[in-house]
Design a protein around this motif. Sequence first.
Motif, PDB file in Angstrom:
ATOM      1  N   TRP A  95       0.819  -1.214   0.000  1.00  0.00           N
ATOM      2  CA  TRP A  95       0.000   0.000   0.000  1.00  0.00           C
ATOM      3  C   TRP A  95       0.851   1.261   0.000  1.00  0.00           C
ATOM      4  CZ3 TRP A  95       0.975   3.169   4.014  1.00  0.00           C
ATOM      5  CH2 TRP A  95       1.477   2.612   5.176  1.00  0.00           C
ATOM      6  N   LEU A  96       2.105   1.156   0.428  1.00  0.00           N
ATOM      7  CA  LEU A  96       2.974   2.319   0.473  1.00  0.00           C
ATOM      8  C   LEU A  96       3.256   2.853  -0.936  1.00  0.00           C
ATOM      9  CD1 LEU A  96       4.704   4.102   2.350  1.00  0.00           C
ATOM     10  CD2 LEU A  96       6.580   2.538   1.927  1.00  0.00           C
ATOM     11  N   PHE A  97       3.332   1.947  -1.915  1.00  0.00           N
ATOM     12  CA  PHE A  97       3.639   2.349  -3.286  1.00  0.00           C
ATOM     13  C   PHE A  97       2.382   2.733  -4.056  1.00  0.00           C
ATOM     14  CE2 PHE A  97       6.952  -0.622  -1.911  1.00  0.00           C
ATOM     15  CZ  PHE A  97       8.038   0.223  -1.991  1.00  0.00           C
ATOM     16  N   GLN A  98       1.193   2.505  -3.482  1.00  0.00           N
ATOM     17  CA  GLN A  98      -0.062   2.856  -4.151  1.00  0.00           C
ATOM     18  C   GLN A  98      -0.643   4.171  -3.627  1.00  0.00           C
ATOM     19  OE1 GLN A  98      -2.440  -0.549  -3.377  1.00  0.00           O
ATOM     20  NE2 GLN A  98      -1.246  -1.882  -4.709  1.00  0.00           N
ATOM     21  N   MET A  99       0.035   4.802  -2.684  1.00  0.00           N
ATOM     22  CA  MET A  99      -0.467   6.055  -2.117  1.00  0.00           C
ATOM     23  C   MET A  99      -0.379   7.187  -3.132  1.00  0.00           C
ATOM     24  SD  MET A  99       1.095   5.991   1.734  1.00  0.00           S
ATOM     25  CE  MET A  99       0.861   7.725   1.913  1.00  0.00           C
ATOM     26  N   ASN A 100      -1.346   8.117  -3.051  1.00  0.00           N
ATOM     27  CA  ASN A 100      -1.342   9.292  -3.912  1.00  0.00           C
ATOM     28  C   ASN A 100      -0.497  10.373  -3.232  1.00  0.00           C
ATOM     29  OD1 ASN A 100      -1.881  11.253  -5.788  1.00  0.00           O
ATOM     30  ND2 ASN A 100      -3.873  11.771  -4.929  1.00  0.00           N
ATOM     31  N   VAL A 101       0.666  10.676  -3.794  1.00  0.00           N
ATOM     32  CA  VAL A 101       1.544  11.690  -3.211  1.00  0.00           C
ATOM     33  C   VAL A 101       1.459  13.010  -3.968  1.00  0.00           C
ATOM     34  CG1 VAL A 101       3.155  10.080  -2.175  1.00  0.00           C
ATOM     35  CG2 VAL A 101       3.516  10.811  -4.525  1.00  0.00           C
ATOM     36  N   GLY A 102       0.623  13.072  -4.982  1.00  0.00           N
ATOM     37  CA  GLY A 102       0.453  14.294  -5.759  1.00  0.00           C
ATOM     38  C   GLY A 102      -0.620  15.184  -5.146  1.00  0.00           C
ATOM     39  N   PRO A 103      -1.144  16.113  -5.935  1.00  0.00           N
ATOM     40  CA  PRO A 103      -2.207  16.982  -5.423  1.00  0.00           C
ATOM     41  C   PRO A 103      -3.483  16.178  -5.172  1.00  0.00           C
ATOM     42  CG  PRO A 103      -1.838  17.367  -7.756  1.00  0.00           C
ATOM     43  CD  PRO A 103      -0.757  16.444  -7.301  1.00  0.00           C
ATOM     44  N   PRO A 104      -4.330  16.627  -4.240  1.00  0.00           N
ATOM     45  CA  PRO A 104      -5.545  15.881  -3.961  1.00  0.00           C
ATOM     46  C   PRO A 104      -6.489  15.871  -5.156  1.00  0.00           C
ATOM     47  CG  PRO A 104      -5.527  17.956  -2.776  1.00  0.00           C
ATOM     48  CD  PRO A 104      -4.182  17.799  -3.415  1.00  0.00           C
ATOM     49  N   LYS A 105      -7.247  14.785  -5.290  1.00  0.00           N
ATOM     50  CA  LYS A 105      -8.170  14.636  -6.419  1.00  0.00           C
ATOM     51  C   LYS A 105      -9.412  15.491  -6.189  1.00  0.00           C
ATOM     52  CE  LYS A 105      -6.671   9.993  -7.543  1.00  0.00           C
ATOM     53  NZ  LYS A 105      -7.081   8.607  -7.710  1.00  0.00           N
ATOM     54  N   THR A 106     -10.003  15.966  -7.301  1.00  0.00           N
ATOM     55  CA  THR A 106     -11.232  16.748  -7.225  1.00  0.00           C
ATOM     56  C   THR A 106     -12.432  15.801  -7.244  1.00  0.00           C
ATOM     57  OG1 THR A 106     -11.317  16.976  -9.623  1.00  0.00           O
ATOM     58  CG2 THR A 106     -10.159  18.705  -8.391  1.00  0.00           C
ATOM     59  N   LEU A 107     -13.633  16.347  -7.019  1.00  0.00           N
ATOM     60  CA  LEU A 107     -14.845  15.523  -7.026  1.00  0.00           C
ATOM     61  C   LEU A 107     -15.088  14.871  -8.384  1.00  0.00           C
ATOM     62  CD1 LEU A 107     -17.511  17.509  -4.984  1.00  0.00           C
ATOM     63  CD2 LEU A 107     -16.698  15.206  -4.577  1.00  0.00           C
ATOM     64  N   GLU A 108     -14.745  15.582  -9.464  1.00  0.00           N
ATOM     65  CA  GLU A 108     -14.978  15.039 -10.810  1.00  0.00           C
ATOM     66  C   GLU A 108     -14.077  13.849 -11.104  1.00  0.00           C
ATOM     67  OE1 GLU A 108     -14.297  18.417 -10.336  1.00  0.00           O
ATOM     68  OE2 GLU A 108     -16.437  18.907 -10.270  1.00  0.00           O
TER      69      GLU A 108
END
Length: 138
Positions: A95-108
């Motif tokens: 799960w450590l390599f599947q984390m989103n480290v970029g900007p947070p996702k929008t609702l769309e």
Amino acid sequence: MASRRLFGISRISAAWRTQQILGPSASGRFLVRDYAKRPVMKGGKGGKGSVITEALKDPEVCTDPTRLTTHAMGVNIYKEGPDVVLKPDSEYPEWLFQMNVGPPKTLEELDPESREYWRLLRKHNIWRHNRLSKNKKF
């Protein structure tokens, strides 16, 4: 003055100095401090409102590329000691390599059937309600 002698307490001078407490039955003296010593102000006027600041050092910057790829620089929580050595990828969880480290996702970008979507939607609604309750235009 007479009451101080009666109870065995005599003050030497101002509030910033020591007190002598004389016990009625004891022949010795005890010295007691009233307040802590005032800090010495360096630079400036040294009056009220001046702040004592300590010179902070910047951390040492490592430029060695092999050390940067094998050690986690700046992660050590202790003041002294070696830096943390990175382990091979097989020793870390998936799960450590599947984390989103970029900007947070929008609702769309999120799936409406996911829990993340509904949490973000609730957060947006709370923000909207807070803006409206302050009587501000949105």
